[in-house]
Design a protein around this motif. Structure first.
Motif, PDB file in Angstrom:
ATOM      1  N   PHE A 347       2.414   5.164   3.152  1.00 46.94           N
ATOM      2  CA  PHE A 347       1.688   4.796   4.368  1.00 46.94           C
ATOM      3  C   PHE A 347       0.191   4.719   4.104  1.00 46.94           C
ATOM      4  N   TYR A 348      -0.371   5.747   3.481  1.00 46.50           N
ATOM      5  CA  TYR A 348      -1.813   5.736   3.229  1.00 46.50           C
ATOM      6  C   TYR A 348      -2.206   4.668   2.209  1.00 46.50           C
ATOM      7  N   ALA A 349      -1.396   4.482   1.174  1.00 44.45           N
ATOM      8  CA  ALA A 349      -1.715   3.477   0.156  1.00 44.45           C
ATOM      9  C   ALA A 349      -1.698   2.068   0.731  1.00 44.45           C
ATOM     10  N   ALA A 350      -0.859   1.828   1.747  1.00 37.33           N
ATOM     11  CA  ALA A 350      -0.718   0.490   2.321  1.00 37.33           C
ATOM     12  C   ALA A 350      -1.675   0.225   3.473  1.00 37.33           C
ATOM     13  N   THR A 351      -2.398   1.232   3.935  1.00 41.52           N
ATOM     14  CA  THR A 351      -3.208   1.042   5.139  1.00 41.52           C
ATOM     15  C   THR A 351      -4.694   1.329   4.952  1.00 41.52           C
ATOM     16  N   ASP A 352      -5.052   2.358   4.237  1.00 45.35           N
ATOM     17  CA  ASP A 352      -6.448   2.812   4.209  1.00 45.35           C
ATOM     18  C   ASP A 352      -7.379   1.750   3.630  1.00 45.35           C
ATOM     19  N   GLY A 353      -7.262   1.481   2.344  1.00 44.12           N
ATOM     20  CA  GLY A 353      -8.113   0.474   1.729  1.00 44.12           C
ATOM     21  C   GLY A 353      -7.818  -0.927   2.209  1.00 44.12           C
ATOM     22  N   VAL A 354      -6.561  -1.203   2.557  1.00 48.09           N
ATOM     23  CA  VAL A 354      -6.181  -2.540   3.016  1.00 48.09           C
ATOM     24  C   VAL A 354      -6.877  -2.874   4.333  1.00 48.09           C
ATOM     25  N   LEU A 355      -6.954  -1.905   5.257  1.00 46.17           N
ATOM     26  CA  LEU A 355      -7.652  -2.153   6.519  1.00 46.17           C
ATOM     27  C   LEU A 355      -9.123  -2.480   6.260  1.00 46.17           C
ATOM     28  N   ALA A 356      -9.763  -1.746   5.363  1.00 45.65           N
ATOM     29  CA  ALA A 356     -11.165  -2.031   5.039  1.00 45.65           C
ATOM     30  C   ALA A 356     -11.315  -3.430   4.451  1.00 45.65           C
ATOM     31  N   ALA A 357     -10.354  -3.855   3.636  1.00 43.39           N
ATOM     32  CA  ALA A 357     -10.406  -5.199   3.058  1.00 43.39           C
ATOM     33  C   ALA A 357     -10.258  -6.269   4.133  1.00 43.39           C
ATOM     34  N   ILE A 358      -9.385  -6.042   5.110  1.00 42.83           N
ATOM     35  CA  ILE A 358      -9.204  -7.010   6.194  1.00 42.83           C
ATOM     36  C   ILE A 358     -10.483  -7.131   7.018  1.00 42.83           C
TER      37      ILE A 358
END
Length: 431
Positions: A347-358
């Motif tokens: 969950f954290y690997a798929a959301t934390d940095g990915v949200l910042a990238a979006i």
């Protein structure tokens, strides 16, 4: 309905990628900036500091101090959301001055000072005050730090670049609870020793930031295209989100899903209550989650850049939903505990940095740190409300029933989030 792609020069490229299609593979080679690596090292030391305390805080509050789960829910809510009060302002100051390093250093320094308070705090109000100071420091540093990462990254590899940083960050997040575990094994009730170790690593993180991270990087200046940034106004933030409907829908989705993210501490307390393992092993639950995060941060960032960032973000919340379901099942054991840790790490690997990238992809460079701060504020406030509300639900309904209710609502929220973002029909592409 879908989130269109805004490039970081202010224009739009409405790449409508049909479901099942693949984005074109970038031609340039992926290179990691030294700035991103050093920021990762700073986060690694800081996470050793913060996560060593976070790993013992549920036991310290409910066991050693004898406070209720409602009290822990409030403290955990502060831990999740107190940083929200300064995130947008810190992002704006970073944009306005072109000095994200100075703003970040102020945040890291405040958190280090707050660590001293844990050595003297012994009740609800004192702990709440120390946690508040620490989290305000986190709020000051996060948006400027992510802006530095965005400015140093190759645009086509945004999610992977954030994944590199989050990988280093999660090394510290795994090492911190491991240190706490070793201390509690060697020194029963050695909470003060953990607090001293936490302070030492916080000071190391500040030192690396000050000495090794450059003050200015490409894109992190006070002027963009010869246009000076205007003073911060709430009306300007509304204008940014209203002009970019994709960003507005993303913030609504992130807030809705964040309200149903109850916090790791509650899940670990539930696993410990059901499994009845020795309290010394409690910090190892944090280690397990962060090891999974460490292993998958870069691969999932790479997948997000190639397949689509919105689908990966939403699938991360599917992993969280599966974790809730597994935690609520009537049987307990090592297998279910490991399964929950793996799902939380994914969950954290798929959301934390990915949200910042979006957010980076959808925001103009002149307002990047402000937009990042706005997204982080939405997530922090929603998770603060989630932790506080779940503490009350746990007290009124019991842990299992409370988790089941949250899982049901999260399933519905994922459907709403998919509709808002068009996540599995049309999605944000890397190019």
């Amino acid at each position: 309905m879908y989130i269109s792609v805004s490039d970081r020069r202010g224009g739009k490229k409405d790449e409508e990628v049909a479901a099942g299609a693949r984005t074109r593979r970038p031609e340039t080679r992926f290179k990691v900036s030294h700035t991103i690596v050093w920021l990762g090292v700073v986060s690694m030391f800081t996470d050793v500091s913060s996560e060593s305390v976070a790993a013992i805080l549920p036991l310290y509050v409910t066991g050693f101090l004898g406070l209720s789960t409602i009290a822990f829910g409030i403290i955990d809510g502060i831990n999740q959301g107190a940083s929200a009060v300064v995130r947008i302002g810190a992002g704006w100051v970073s944009d306005r001055t072109g000095q994200p390093k100075l703003v970040a250093a102020a945040g890291y320094g405040l958190s280090a000072v707050a660590r001293i308070g844990f050595l003297f705090a012994g009740g609800f109000w004192s702990i709440a005050g120390v946690v508040t100071g620490d989290r305000i420091g986190k709020g000051l540093r996060t948006a400027p730090r992510d802006a530095l990462i965005s400015a140093s990254a190759q645009p086509e590899y945004l999610a992977r670049s954030f994944g590199v940083h989050r990988m280093l960050d999660s090394i510290g997040a795994a090492a911190g609870p491991l240190l706490a575990f070793l201390v509690l094994v060697l020194i029963p009730n050695g909470f003060s020793t953990v607090f001293i170790i936490s302070l030492a690593f916080a000071v190391l993180g500040v030192a690396v930031l000050v000495l090794m991270v450059p003050g200015r990087v490409r894109g992190a200046t006070s002027e963009v295209g010869g246009v000076r940034r205007s003073p911060f106004r709430w009306s300007r933030l509304r204008w940014i989100t209203l002009k970019n409907q994709g960003l507005a829908r993303l913030l609504v989705t992130a807030g809705l899903l964040g309200f149903l993210t109850i916090g790791d501490g509650f899940i670990y307390l539930l696993l410990q209550n059901r499994g009845s393992f020795a309290v010394q092993w409690f910090p190892m639950l944090f280690v397990g989650t962060n090891v999974v995060y460490l292993l998958f941060a870069i691969p999932l960032g790479k997948l997000a850049d190639r397949w689509g960032r919105i689908p990966v973000f939403l699938c991360g919340h599917l992993a969280l939903l599966a974790c809730y379901i597994l935690a609520a099942l009537p049987f307990a054991g090592l297998g279910s505990t490991i399964g929950c840790l793996v799902l939380l790490g994914l969950f954290y690997a798929a959301t934390d940095g990915v949200l910042a990238a979006i957010v980076t992809q959808l925001s103009p460079v002149a307002s990047l740190a402000t937009a990042l701060g706005a997204a982080q504020t939405v997530v922090a406030l929603s998770r603060m409300a989630a932790a506080t509300a779940f503490g009350v639900l746990w007290f009124l309904l019991g842990p299992v029933t409370a988790v089941v209710w949250v899982a049901v609502v999260l399933a519905a929220a994922l459907g709403a989030g998919t509709f808002l973002t068009g996540g599995f029909r049309r999605w944000t592409a890397a190019r």
